[in-house]
Design a protein around this motif. Structure first.
Motif, PDB file in Angstrom:
ATOM      1  N   ALA A   5      86.860  37.818   0.972  1.00  0.00           N
ATOM      2  CA  ALA A   5      87.381  39.184   1.097  1.00  0.00           C
ATOM      3  C   ALA A   5      88.881  39.239   0.851  1.00  0.00           C
ATOM      4  O   ALA A   5      89.413  40.257   0.402  1.00  0.00           O
ATOM      5  N   GLN A   6      89.572  38.138   1.114  1.00  0.00           N
ATOM      6  CA  GLN A   6      91.013  38.079   0.885  1.00  0.00           C
ATOM      7  C   GLN A   6      91.360  37.714  -0.569  1.00  0.00           C
ATOM      8  O   GLN A   6      92.527  37.581  -0.906  1.00  0.00           O
ATOM      9  N   GLY A   7      90.327  37.564  -1.415  1.00  0.00           N
ATOM     10  CA  GLY A   7      90.573  37.240  -2.814  1.00  0.00           C
ATOM     11  C   GLY A   7      90.695  35.752  -3.094  1.00  0.00           C
ATOM     12  O   GLY A   7      91.088  35.357  -4.197  1.00  0.00           O
ATOM     13  N   ASP A   8      90.357  34.918  -2.104  1.00  0.00           N
ATOM     14  CA  ASP A   8      90.476  33.463  -2.281  1.00  0.00           C
ATOM     15  C   ASP A   8      89.102  32.875  -2.582  1.00  0.00           C
ATOM     16  O   ASP A   8      88.497  32.188  -1.754  1.00  0.00           O
ATOM     17  N   ALA A   9      88.597  33.140  -3.794  1.00  0.00           N
ATOM     18  CA  ALA A   9      87.281  32.614  -4.172  1.00  0.00           C
ATOM     19  C   ALA A   9      87.250  31.087  -4.190  1.00  0.00           C
ATOM     20  O   ALA A   9      86.278  30.489  -3.719  1.00  0.00           O
ATOM     21  N   PRO A  10      88.296  30.399  -4.729  1.00  0.00           N
ATOM     22  CA  PRO A  10      88.250  28.928  -4.705  1.00  0.00           C
ATOM     23  C   PRO A  10      88.186  28.372  -3.284  1.00  0.00           C
ATOM     24  O   PRO A  10      87.490  27.386  -3.036  1.00  0.00           O
ATOM     25  N   GLY A  11      88.891  29.014  -2.349  1.00  0.00           N
ATOM     26  CA  GLY A  11      88.852  28.539  -0.967  1.00  0.00           C
ATOM     27  C   GLY A  11      87.527  28.817  -0.294  1.00  0.00           C
ATOM     28  O   GLY A  11      87.088  28.070   0.589  1.00  0.00           O
ATOM     29  N   ALA A  12      86.862  29.907  -0.721  1.00  0.00           N
ATOM     30  CA  ALA A  12      85.586  30.268  -0.099  1.00  0.00           C
ATOM     31  C   ALA A  12      84.438  29.390  -0.584  1.00  0.00           C
ATOM     32  O   ALA A  12      83.478  29.146   0.160  1.00  0.00           O
ATOM     33  N   LEU A  13      84.521  28.936  -1.841  1.00  0.00           N
ATOM     34  CA  LEU A  13      83.386  28.241  -2.453  1.00  0.00           C
ATOM     35  C   LEU A  13      82.861  27.068  -1.635  1.00  0.00           C
ATOM     36  O   LEU A  13      81.648  26.984  -1.393  1.00  0.00           O
ATOM     37  N   PRO A  14      83.697  26.105  -1.182  1.00  0.00           N
ATOM     38  CA  PRO A  14      83.119  24.961  -0.451  1.00  0.00           C
ATOM     39  C   PRO A  14      82.431  25.362   0.846  1.00  0.00           C
ATOM     40  O   PRO A  14      81.472  24.706   1.266  1.00  0.00           O
ATOM     41  N   TRP A  15      82.869  26.458   1.471  1.00  0.00           N
ATOM     42  CA  TRP A  15      82.205  26.921   2.692  1.00  0.00           C
ATOM     43  C   TRP A  15      80.835  27.511   2.366  1.00  0.00           C
ATOM     44  O   TRP A  15      79.873  27.321   3.120  1.00  0.00           O
ATOM     45  N   PHE A  16      80.731  28.215   1.247  1.00  0.00           N
ATOM     46  CA  PHE A  16      79.418  28.710   0.820  1.00  0.00           C
ATOM     47  C   PHE A  16      78.492  27.537   0.489  1.00  0.00           C
ATOM     48  O   PHE A  16      77.296  27.559   0.798  1.00  0.00           O
ATOM     49  N   GLN A  17      79.045  26.513  -0.159  1.00  0.00           N
ATOM     50  CA  GLN A  17      78.234  25.337  -0.482  1.00  0.00           C
ATOM     51  C   GLN A  17      77.719  24.668   0.792  1.00  0.00           C
ATOM     52  O   GLN A  17      76.543  24.294   0.890  1.00  0.00           O
ATOM     53  N   LEU A  18      78.602  24.531   1.778  1.00  0.00           N
ATOM     54  CA  LEU A  18      78.214  23.903   3.041  1.00  0.00           C
ATOM     55  C   LEU A  18      77.177  24.756   3.763  1.00  0.00           C
ATOM     56  O   LEU A  18      76.178  24.242   4.290  1.00  0.00           O
ATOM     57  N   ALA A  19      77.386  26.063   3.765  1.00  0.00           N
ATOM     58  CA  ALA A  19      76.425  26.961   4.420  1.00  0.00           C
ATOM     59  C   ALA A  19      75.050  26.834   3.776  1.00  0.00           C
ATOM     60  O   ALA A  19      74.020  26.819   4.470  1.00  0.00           O
ATOM     61  N   HIS A  20      75.029  26.723   2.458  1.00  0.00           N
ATOM     62  CA  HIS A  20      73.744  26.590   1.766  1.00  0.00           C
ATOM     63  C   HIS A  20      73.068  25.266   2.118  1.00  0.00           C
ATOM     64  O   HIS A  20      71.848  25.214   2.321  1.00  0.00           O
ATOM     65  N   LEU A  21      73.852  24.209   2.208  1.00  0.00           N
ATOM     66  CA  LEU A  21      73.263  22.914   2.597  1.00  0.00           C
ATOM     67  C   LEU A  21      72.672  22.973   4.001  1.00  0.00           C
ATOM     68  O   LEU A  21      71.661  22.329   4.296  1.00  0.00           O
ATOM     69  N   LEU A  22      73.307  23.739   4.876  1.00  0.00           N
ATOM     70  CA  LEU A  22      72.835  23.837   6.254  1.00  0.00           C
ATOM     71  C   LEU A  22      71.653  24.791   6.398  1.00  0.00           C
ATOM     72  O   LEU A  22      70.916  24.722   7.387  1.00  0.00           O
ATOM     73  N   ALA A  23      71.507  25.728   5.418  1.00  0.00           N
ATOM     74  CA  ALA A  23      70.421  26.719   5.513  1.00  0.00           C
ATOM     75  C   ALA A  23      69.899  27.003   4.114  1.00  0.00           C
ATOM     76  O   ALA A  23      70.144  28.068   3.541  1.00  0.00           O
ATOM     77  N   THR A  24      69.192  26.031   3.550  1.00  0.00           N
ATOM     78  CA  THR A  24      68.763  26.134   2.149  1.00  0.00           C
ATOM     79  C   THR A  24      67.787  27.283   1.919  1.00  0.00           C
ATOM     80  O   THR A  24      67.656  27.774   0.796  1.00  0.00           O
ATOM     81  N   ALA A  25      67.102  27.726   2.951  1.00  0.00           N
ATOM     82  CA  ALA A  25      66.113  28.793   2.779  1.00  0.00           C
ATOM     83  C   ALA A  25      66.720  30.188   2.902  1.00  0.00           C
ATOM     84  O   ALA A  25      66.038  31.191   2.679  1.00  0.00           O
ATOM     85  N   ASP A  26      67.991  30.268   3.261  1.00  0.00           N
ATOM     86  CA  ASP A  26      68.645  31.569   3.449  1.00  0.00           C
ATOM     87  C   ASP A  26      69.060  32.113   2.078  1.00  0.00           C
ATOM     88  O   ASP A  26      70.028  31.650   1.468  1.00  0.00           O
ATOM     89  N   LEU A  27      68.305  33.096   1.598  1.00  0.00           N
ATOM     90  CA  LEU A  27      68.548  33.615   0.250  1.00  0.00           C
ATOM     91  C   LEU A  27      69.840  34.405   0.160  1.00  0.00           C
ATOM     92  O   LEU A  27      70.463  34.457  -0.909  1.00  0.00           O
ATOM     93  N   ASN A  28      70.275  35.013   1.270  1.00  0.00           N
ATOM     94  CA  ASN A  28      71.551  35.731   1.246  1.00  0.00           C
ATOM     95  C   ASN A  28      72.717  34.778   0.998  1.00  0.00           C
ATOM     96  O   ASN A  28      73.636  35.084   0.228  1.00  0.00           O
TER      97      ASN A  28
END
Length: 550
Positions: A5-28
């Motif tokens: 939301a702050q416009g920091d897509a590069p900073g957000a990406l690894p957190w999205f990757q980690l979230a997906h690894l922790l919840a692979t079935a979460d389509l959102n």
């Protein structure tokens, strides 16, 4: 999501990757990860994530829309396919409406589905605006839809407000109060082989370095073009900013002590309006790139002229206006001479009356195309040259011509050329036919510089008055027809009246050498006056107000 939301897509990406690894079935989460990959240019990763999403949720309108966005310009037909699926599932999805309309217009896909989508988009935007909600629609797309000027401004305000959410306090500070030359900066992704780059390439060498310290923050690709090299070599500080996030770039501009920041893009592709939302400079302006008001409270001034934005119509803009005698800076005088073409060079018949329009396809509406076909039927020796994009578009337009009772081979298609060659080619033409709903800009001044009369109509908004503005500066106001029937009549009459056409061309040849429209140095001097006056108002604690320069 907070970083995103702050416009920091590069900073957000690894957190999205980690979230997906922790919840692979979460389509959102997977969808957000796919969007992040897409925004950062990781196309293969985005495609893989979206394929997983499509397999798991084929009836998700959101996923279908996002796959349409991913394919975008890389595979426009595939993008159209996914946008249509999205709109079939949810006809009211504004993002899919916006994306579909953009690409369908680029591909000249004029059909009932497009008409329905446009009508749904108009109704949805109007309903959201009426209930005080965000328009949720791009201001650029709104320019070429039948919104009123006031509605276009409301859409721009919505987009600007969305970009300014949670940006914090203004970033400019004591660095902007340093003594010395006025520090002026331009920000654009178009320092390249692009229509805006063509206009700008000869401008910066004319800045008075004894009074102005000039910066250019380039947020686009380095294409190695003549335009890129000319701009890079002429400014005092050329900063490669493509990889910077909006917060990073805003911090850099503030640290550089920029006093007057001129955005050259507005709500166009690769926009960095989110940088201006952070207020890195005390005085912020928009110029040239977006043909209308930005609707942004953080843009103090809009640089225009009294034809584009009449002073008695303040409801069409949110900014104070800097009124130049001539709004559009040009660099045609700095171009090398092009080749010496003849009509035989392009297999053009000597007896043909050659109409042409080198505007982008998305500016061509079915209504103006039908008018062009009526003109061709009234002028048997007439031909119409358009810019070629790809074979399906050429075939589609030729089929449209046949549908209107015009032989398809009377449509000619030109390829892209370097600017000197492009201008030399245009000298073979007879009459430029403008697109009334979205006028030619840089393309119009190309035609006029090449000595070809431009036929347009009088509009009711910035984007529909550009041709009228340019013609007025060259003493040819009669070529801005009052309406479409008059436009058709004049286009036909000029083909049947070679003496009048010759007189118009002679007038252009005489007017062009001394016209301020093509006097880059004079234009830059006016801009410098504007920057100085705007800064003085700020330094004296005065709010932005209209500035008229003579």
């Amino acid at each position: 999501r907070a970083l995103w939301a702050q416009g920091d897509a590069p900073g957000a990406l690894p957190w999205f990757q980690l979230a997906h690894l922790l919840a692979t079935a979460d389509l959102n989460i997977l969808n957000q990860l796919a969007v992040a990959y897409m925004a950062l240019g990781h196309r293969d990763d985005a495609l893989k994530a979206f394929e997983t999403l499509l397999a798991a949720a084929p009836n998700s309108a959101v996923v279908q829309c996002n796959v349409g966005v991913l394919n975008g310009h890389a595979n426009r037909l595939k993008a159209i396919e996914h946008y249509k699926k999205s709109l079939t599932l949810d006809p009211a999805m504004s993002a899919a409406q916006d994306g579909y309309i953009e690409i369908a217009r680029q591909l000249c896909l004029w059909d009932d589905f497009l008409d329905t989508t446009i009508n749904n988009a108009l109704a949805g935007v109007r309903e959201r605006l009426a209930t005080g909600k965000n328009a949720d629609f791009r201001a650029f797309t709104a320019l070429y839809l039948p919104f009123t000027p006031q509605e276009q401004l409301a859409v721009a305000k919505s987009e600007s407000a969305k970009l300014a959410q949670d940006v914090g306090a203004p970033l400019h500070g004591t660095a902007a109060n340093r003594e010395g030359r006025l520090r002026v900066a331009y920000i654009s992704a178009d320092a390249r082989n692009h229509p805006v780059g063509h206009l700008l390439q000869g401008m910066f060498q004319h800045h008075d370095r004894s009074r102005f310290e000039v910066f250019f923050y380039s947020t686009g690709v380095d294409d190695g073009s003549l335009q890129r090299k000319a701009i890079q070599g002429a400014v005092e500080h050329f900063i490669e900013a493509r990889g910077m996030t909006s917060p990073e770039l805003a911090q850099r501009i503030a640290a550089d002590g920029i006093q007057v920041l001129i955005d050259l893009m507005g709500h166009t592709a690769d926009s960095r309006m989110a940088v201006l939302a952070r207020r890195p400079a005390p005085v912020q302006m928009h110029y040239l790139g977006f043909p209308g008001s930005t609707g942004a409270p953080y843009v103090d001034y809009l640089i225009a002229d009294p034809v584009l934005l009449p002073p008695d119509q303040p409801e069409q803009r949110s900014e104070a206006v800097i009124y130049l005698p001539v709004y559009q800076v040009n660099s045609h005088r700095s171009l090398p001479e092009g080749p010496q073409y003849t009509r035989e060079s392009f297999n053009i018949g000597k007896d043909w009356f050659l109409y042409y329009c080198f505007n982008n396809n998305y500016k061509i509406e079915p209504e103006i195309f039908a008018a062009w076909m009526r003109i061709l039927k009234a002028v048997p020796q007439g031909r119409l040259a358009l810019l070629a994009t790809d074979a399906p578009v050429v075939e589609r337009l030729r089929n449209q011509a046949q549908h209107h009772g015009v032989a398809p081979d009377r449509l000619l298609f030109a390829g892209y050329m370097d600017q000197p060659s492009n201008l030399a080619r245009q000298r073979l033409m007879d009459l430029f036919l403008d697109t009334p709903a979205y006028n030619a800009g840089a393309t119009a001044s190309d035609a006029l510089w090449a000595g070809v009369p431009l036929l347009t109509t009088q509009g009711r908004s910035y984007i529909t008055r550009v041709g009228q503005s340019l013609l007025g500066h060259l003493g040819l106001p009669e070529l801005a027809a009052p309406d479409l029937p008059a436009y058709e009549a004049l286009a036909t009459e000029l083909a049947h009246n070679p003496e009048r056409l010759a007189a118009l061309k002679a007038h252009l040849r005489a007017a062009t050498p001394q016209a301020e429209l093509f006097d880059t140095a004079a234009q830059v001097r006016r801009l410098e006056q504007a920057y100085t006056q705007a800064w003085q108002r700020h330094a004296q604690g005065q709010d932005p107000a209209d500035i008229a320069l003579s």
